[in-house]
Design a protein around this motif. Sequence first.
Motif, PDB file in Angstrom:
ATOM      1  N   UNK A  71       1.547  -1.346   0.511  1.00  0.00           N
ATOM      2  CA  UNK A  71      -0.106   0.036  -0.070  1.00  0.00           C
ATOM      3  C   UNK A  71       1.158   1.145   0.165  1.00  0.00           C
ATOM      4  N   UNK A  72       2.171   1.465   0.429  1.00  0.00           N
ATOM      5  CA  UNK A  72       2.993   2.830   1.257  1.00  0.00           C
ATOM      6  C   UNK A  72       3.669   2.836  -0.235  1.00  0.00           C
ATOM      7  N   UNK A  73       4.082   1.747  -0.846  1.00  0.00           N
ATOM      8  CA  UNK A  73       4.609   1.559  -2.135  1.00  0.00           C
ATOM      9  C   UNK A  73       3.564   2.142  -3.171  1.00  0.00           C
ATOM     10  N   UNK A  74       2.512   1.648  -3.479  1.00  0.00           N
ATOM     11  CA  UNK A  74       1.319   2.511  -4.508  1.00  0.00           C
ATOM     12  C   UNK A  74       1.243   3.648  -4.480  1.00  0.00           C
ATOM     13  N   UNK A  75       1.042   3.726  -3.383  1.00  0.00           N
ATOM     14  CA  UNK A  75       0.968   5.499  -3.005  1.00  0.00           C
ATOM     15  C   UNK A  75       1.659   6.728  -3.033  1.00  0.00           C
ATOM     16  N   UNK A  76       3.058   5.934  -2.346  1.00  0.00           N
ATOM     17  CA  UNK A  76       4.114   6.151  -3.040  1.00  0.00           C
ATOM     18  C   UNK A  76       4.239   6.538  -4.482  1.00  0.00           C
ATOM     19  N   UNK A  77       3.884   5.124  -5.267  1.00  0.00           N
ATOM     20  CA  UNK A  77       4.085   5.790  -6.635  1.00  0.00           C
ATOM     21  C   UNK A  77       2.980   6.578  -7.180  1.00  0.00           C
ATOM     22  N   UNK A  78       1.305   6.771  -7.057  1.00  0.00           N
ATOM     23  CA  UNK A  78       0.554   7.438  -7.087  1.00  0.00           C
ATOM     24  C   UNK A  78       0.837   9.163  -7.388  1.00  0.00           C
TER      25      UNK A  78
END
Length: 128
Positions: A71-78
């Motif tokens: 979730x952290x990685x996905x939200x950082x990418x977004x």
Amino acid sequence: MYEKQVARAYHKELWTAIVVYIVLLMGSIKFGRPLAEGALRTVVLLLPMIGFGLMIRAVARQVRRVDEYQRLRMLESIGLAFAITGAVTFSYGFLETAGFPHISMFSVWMVMGASWALVGIARAWFDK
């Protein structure tokens, strides 16, 4: 194994939403454009947004399904894609005042998708 189930569920939801979007888009173009201006035409031309809403739902459900690290990685990418999109579209706004051709608002989503993909590719490349 759990990650594969989560990914499978996400892809199924996302691709279903994309198919709904495409079908509604084709229908709205075929039937909505020839209609006389008015409320009915507006509603028909906005129908593809149902599919777009389903895509948003699929992404939101995926964010809830994955573990904290993903979730952290996905939200950082977004977040990075959002910032890149803001910089590109804002810069082009200045270029339009300098005489560059006006670009449709549809291009913002293309920039966002491309930015998100580039961030994902860069993270995969540099995290090895």
